[in-house]
Design a protein around this motif. Sequence first.
Motif, PDB file in Angstrom:
ATOM      1  N   ASP A   1       2.733  26.917 -10.115  1.00 18.75           N
ATOM      2  CA  ASP A   1       2.768  27.073 -11.951  1.00 18.75           C
ATOM      3  C   ASP A   1       3.167  28.246 -12.129  1.00 18.75           C
ATOM      4  OD1 ASP A   1       1.901  24.191 -12.239  1.00 18.75           O
ATOM      5  OD2 ASP A   1      -0.059  24.879 -12.072  1.00 18.75           O
ATOM      6  N   LEU A   2       2.646  29.511 -11.261  1.00 15.48           N
ATOM      7  CA  LEU A   2       2.918  30.797 -11.770  1.00 15.48           C
ATOM      8  C   LEU A   2       4.431  31.064 -11.589  1.00 15.48           C
ATOM      9  CD1 LEU A   2       1.951  33.786 -12.724  1.00 15.48           C
ATOM     10  CD2 LEU A   2       1.296  34.126 -10.364  1.00 15.48           C
ATOM     11  N   GLY A   3       4.968  30.546 -10.555  1.00 17.09           N
ATOM     12  CA  GLY A   3       6.464  30.873 -10.277  1.00 17.09           C
ATOM     13  C   GLY A   3       7.265  30.111 -11.280  1.00 17.09           C
ATOM     14  N   ALA A   4       6.831  29.143 -11.660  1.00 17.33           N
ATOM     15  CA  ALA A   4       7.651  28.196 -12.652  1.00 17.33           C
ATOM     16  C   ALA A   4       7.546  28.994 -13.894  1.00 17.33           C
ATOM     17  CB  ALA A   4       7.100  26.700 -12.853  1.00 17.33           C
ATOM     18  N   PHE A   5       6.397  29.592 -14.299  1.00 19.40           N
ATOM     19  CA  PHE A   5       6.278  30.588 -15.440  1.00 19.40           C
ATOM     20  C   PHE A   5       6.928  31.847 -15.345  1.00 19.40           C
ATOM     21  CE2 PHE A   5       4.196  34.486 -17.193  1.00 19.40           C
ATOM     22  CZ  PHE A   5       4.132  34.275 -18.545  1.00 19.40           C
ATOM     23  N   TYR A   6       7.221  32.219 -14.514  1.00 18.21           N
ATOM     24  CA  TYR A   6       8.015  33.572 -14.076  1.00 18.21           C
ATOM     25  C   TYR A   6       9.634  32.991 -14.315  1.00 18.21           C
ATOM     26  CZ  TYR A   6       4.698  36.631 -12.340  1.00 18.21           C
ATOM     27  OH  TYR A   6       3.520  37.245 -12.168  1.00 18.21           O
ATOM     28  N   GLN A   7       9.870  31.721 -13.798  1.00 19.66           N
ATOM     29  CA  GLN A   7      11.450  31.447 -13.956  1.00 19.66           C
ATOM     30  C   GLN A   7      11.700  31.162 -15.182  1.00 19.66           C
ATOM     31  OE1 GLN A   7      13.626  31.226 -11.915  1.00 19.66           O
ATOM     32  NE2 GLN A   7      15.181  30.136 -13.095  1.00 19.66           N
ATOM     33  N   ARG A   8      10.636  30.513 -16.213  1.00 15.14           N
ATOM     34  CA  ARG A   8      10.840  30.279 -17.597  1.00 15.14           C
ATOM     35  C   ARG A   8      10.842  31.484 -18.369  1.00 15.14           C
ATOM     36  NH1 ARG A   8       6.822  26.583 -16.642  1.00 15.14           N
ATOM     37  NH2 ARG A   8       5.074  27.690 -17.725  1.00 15.14           N
ATOM     38  N   GLN A   9      10.373  32.592 -17.833  1.00 12.98           N
ATOM     39  CA  GLN A   9      10.618  34.041 -18.345  1.00 12.98           C
ATOM     40  C   GLN A   9      11.649  34.827 -18.127  1.00 12.98           C
ATOM     41  OE1 GLN A   9       8.138  35.174 -21.073  1.00 12.98           O
ATOM     42  NE2 GLN A   9       7.914  32.832 -20.830  1.00 12.98           N
TER      43      GLN A   9
ATOM     44  N   PRO B   1      13.423  35.816 -12.328  1.00 12.65           N
ATOM     45  CA  PRO B   1      13.760  35.257 -11.097  1.00 12.65           C
ATOM     46  C   PRO B   1      13.104  35.660  -9.620  1.00 12.65           C
ATOM     47  CG  PRO B   1      15.854  35.932 -11.690  1.00 12.65           C
ATOM     48  CD  PRO B   1      14.801  36.039 -12.838  1.00 12.65           C
ATOM     49  N   ASP B   2      13.298  36.921  -9.525  1.00 12.29           N
ATOM     50  CA  ASP B   2      12.655  37.738  -8.485  1.00 12.29           C
ATOM     51  C   ASP B   2      11.320  37.468  -8.182  1.00 12.29           C
ATOM     52  OD1 ASP B   2      15.084  38.672  -8.022  1.00 12.29           O
ATOM     53  OD2 ASP B   2      14.701  40.682  -9.024  1.00 12.29           O
ATOM     54  N   LYS B   3      10.631  37.608  -9.577  1.00 15.02           N
ATOM     55  CA  LYS B   3       8.921  37.381  -9.297  1.00 15.02           C
ATOM     56  C   LYS B   3       8.853  35.710  -9.099  1.00 15.02           C
ATOM     57  CE  LYS B   3       7.082  40.767 -12.450  1.00 15.02           C
ATOM     58  NZ  LYS B   3       5.995  41.043 -13.669  1.00 15.02           N
TER      59      LYS B   3
ATOM     60  N   ILE C   1       9.282  35.466  -5.283  1.00 17.47           N
ATOM     61  CA  ILE C   1       8.209  35.914  -4.536  1.00 17.47           C
ATOM     62  C   ILE C   1       7.107  34.983  -4.544  1.00 17.47           C
ATOM     63  CG2 ILE C   1       6.805  38.013  -4.394  1.00 17.47           C
ATOM     64  CD1 ILE C   1       8.970  39.733  -5.235  1.00 17.47           C
ATOM     65  N   THR C   2       6.867  34.513  -5.685  1.00 21.55           N
ATOM     66  CA  THR C   2       5.478  33.796  -6.041  1.00 21.55           C
ATOM     67  C   THR C   2       5.746  32.498  -5.154  1.00 21.55           C
ATOM     68  OG1 THR C   2       5.356  34.621  -7.988  1.00 21.55           O
ATOM     69  CG2 THR C   2       4.327  32.573  -7.468  1.00 21.55           C
ATOM     70  N   ILE C   3       6.651  31.954  -4.967  1.00 25.88           N
ATOM     71  CA  ILE C   3       7.069  30.730  -4.230  1.00 25.88           C
ATOM     72  C   ILE C   3       6.931  30.973  -2.794  1.00 25.88           C
ATOM     73  CG2 ILE C   3       8.724  28.692  -3.676  1.00 25.88           C
ATOM     74  CD1 ILE C   3       7.469  28.750  -6.502  1.00 25.88           C
ATOM     75  N   GLN C   4       7.322  31.883  -2.333  1.00 24.95           N
ATOM     76  CA  GLN C   4       7.102  32.298  -1.030  1.00 24.95           C
ATOM     77  C   GLN C   4       5.662  32.445  -0.506  1.00 24.95           C
ATOM     78  OE1 GLN C   4       9.804  35.798  -0.906  1.00 24.95           O
ATOM     79  NE2 GLN C   4      11.496  34.649  -0.015  1.00 24.95           N
TER      80      GLN C   4
ATOM     81  N   ALA D   1      10.901  23.904  -4.311  1.00 26.99           N
ATOM     82  CA  ALA D   1      12.276  23.678  -4.105  1.00 26.99           C
ATOM     83  C   ALA D   1      13.281  23.723  -5.440  1.00 26.99           C
ATOM     84  CB  ALA D   1      12.679  22.538  -3.253  1.00 26.99           C
ATOM     85  N   SER D   2      12.312  23.118  -6.298  1.00 27.34           N
ATOM     86  CA  SER D   2      13.097  23.049  -7.624  1.00 27.34           C
ATOM     87  C   SER D   2      13.191  24.386  -8.427  1.00 27.34           C
ATOM     88  CB  SER D   2      12.410  22.094  -8.684  1.00 27.34           C
ATOM     89  OG  SER D   2      12.290  20.731  -8.230  1.00 27.34           O
ATOM     90  N   ILE D   3      12.194  25.182  -8.486  1.00 27.79           N
ATOM     91  CA  ILE D   3      12.137  26.528  -8.714  1.00 27.79           C
ATOM     92  C   ILE D   3      12.994  27.493  -8.069  1.00 27.79           C
ATOM     93  CG2 ILE D   3      10.819  28.768  -9.072  1.00 27.79           C
ATOM     94  CD1 ILE D   3       8.407  26.542  -9.586  1.00 27.79           C
ATOM     95  N   LEU D   4      13.362  27.390  -6.891  1.00 32.67           N
ATOM     96  CA  LEU D   4      14.305  28.289  -6.070  1.00 32.67           C
ATOM     97  C   LEU D   4      15.413  27.719  -6.371  1.00 32.67           C
ATOM     98  CD1 LEU D   4      12.817  27.881  -2.574  1.00 32.67           C
ATOM     99  CD2 LEU D   4      12.700  30.051  -3.801  1.00 32.67           C
ATOM    100  N   THR D   5      15.996  26.617  -6.555  1.00 31.05           N
ATOM    101  CA  THR D   5      17.039  26.236  -7.002  1.00 31.05           C
ATOM    102  C   THR D   5      17.607  26.566  -8.517  1.00 31.05           C
ATOM    103  OG1 THR D   5      17.155  23.984  -5.579  1.00 31.05           O
ATOM    104  CG2 THR D   5      18.817  24.031  -7.293  1.00 31.05           C
ATOM    105  N   ASP D   6      16.442  26.453  -9.464  1.00 32.37           N
ATOM    106  CA  ASP D   6      16.661  26.625 -10.722  1.00 32.37           C
ATOM    107  C   ASP D   6      17.060  28.326 -10.943  1.00 32.37           C
ATOM    108  OD1 ASP D   6      16.505  24.238 -11.793  1.00 32.37           O
ATOM    109  OD2 ASP D   6      14.343  24.534 -12.286  1.00 32.37           O
ATOM    110  N   ALA D   7      16.328  29.175  -9.964  1.00 24.85           N
ATOM    111  CA  ALA D   7      16.703  30.354 -10.057  1.00 24.85           C
ATOM    112  C   ALA D   7      17.869  30.706  -9.124  1.00 24.85           C
ATOM    113  CB  ALA D   7      15.436  31.060  -9.279  1.00 24.85           C
ATOM    114  N   GLN D   8      18.530  29.879  -8.643  1.00 28.03           N
ATOM    115  CA  GLN D   8      19.733  30.026  -7.777  1.00 28.03           C
ATOM    116  C   GLN D   8      19.544  31.105  -6.724  1.00 28.03           C
ATOM    117  OE1 GLN D   8      22.859  30.997 -10.850  1.00 28.03           O
ATOM    118  NE2 GLN D   8      23.055  28.860 -11.006  1.00 28.03           N
ATOM    119  N   ARG D   9      18.384  31.102  -5.984  1.00 27.41           N
ATOM    120  CA  ARG D   9      17.926  31.836  -4.802  1.00 27.41           C
ATOM    121  C   ARG D   9      17.595  31.154  -3.623  1.00 27.41           C
ATOM    122  NH1 ARG D   9      16.602  36.831  -7.495  1.00 27.41           N
ATOM    123  NH2 ARG D   9      17.804  37.165  -9.101  1.00 27.41           N
TER     124      ARG D   9
END
Length: 327
Positions: free
Chosen positions: A215-223, A226-228, A231-234, A251-259
């Motif tokens: 949830d925190l990783g998705a929040f950072y992605q919406r903001q 992507p680096d944060k 890191i959060t997903i890891q 996986a969805s967050i990593l894909t959306d972040a293109q990382r």
Amino acid sequence: MSTLNKAEAASLRVVLCLLLLFGTLRPARADIASADRALQQGRAAEAVNLLQPLIAAQPSDPAAHQLLCRVYYAEELADPAIHECEQAVAHVPASSNNQMWLGRAYGLKAEHAGPFTGLSLAKKVRVAFESSAQLDPSNIPASTALGEFYIAAPSLIGGGLDKAERIASQLQRYSPAAAHRLRAMIAEKRKDFSTAESEFRSAIAEGHRPDAMVDLGAFYQRQNQPDKAVITIQSALNADRAHDAALMDMASILTDAQRSPDLAEKVLRLYLASSAKSEDAPAFKVHVQLGHLLSQHGDQTGAHAEYEAALQLAPAYNPARKALQRP
């Protein structure tokens, strides 16, 4: 032909009751248990094949109707899902879970409806979620769904952040983590991003669960951080032991972040090999997600194999069929 005396009639009734109990009810429960296991493993077609004959034989079985609703919901078949959940509610309207799944089925159809139909369906979603939460305040998924509805919906159809705050206060008793998550979503809606981040972190502190980290990783992605997010997903992956549905969101967050596409692929394969698969992330959807990821990186053969695997599990899942039809 002689008629039965009272003693013989009584004995016959006992025998019939025993036959009903051991010859009908137990196999029906076994079929439902088998269908539920199939759904959790993503074998939608198998679950449908088990449930449809059961319902034909016992049309008033609310558990079978609710489970079939959930199968259709997973396959994104809104109308059949609504029909089955309406049947479940008709037979047991006081079931919190029946009402919750009916609300979800209405919501699935509302996502793809026009403005007028969508408005009508959204009101039905609210009524079902409110009924579910009122019937069982300890039903955390139901209260969470209602709180999320209040956050997302305009006041015209009964939404409101003040209502969501009341739900968060009620959730505090049953799940502090869920309460913090809902407060984070309320703060984000208000564009109070520092409070939102703090609340997401508080949800993590309640149990260091991977899904809270997601949830925190998705929040950072919406903001657009992507680096944060990565890191959060890891961190979430390092904390993960169950290899459950949270992996699909990672996986969805990593894909959306293109990382880290290799990590995203690894995460999806970990889930598909896991014994902790569930309807929260149906395996056939994960196969399609993995197929899209492989396709983006030029592996069309691998992608097609994943789409075929999805259709083996859920032949009615249209996104897999559409993906196979792409050049």
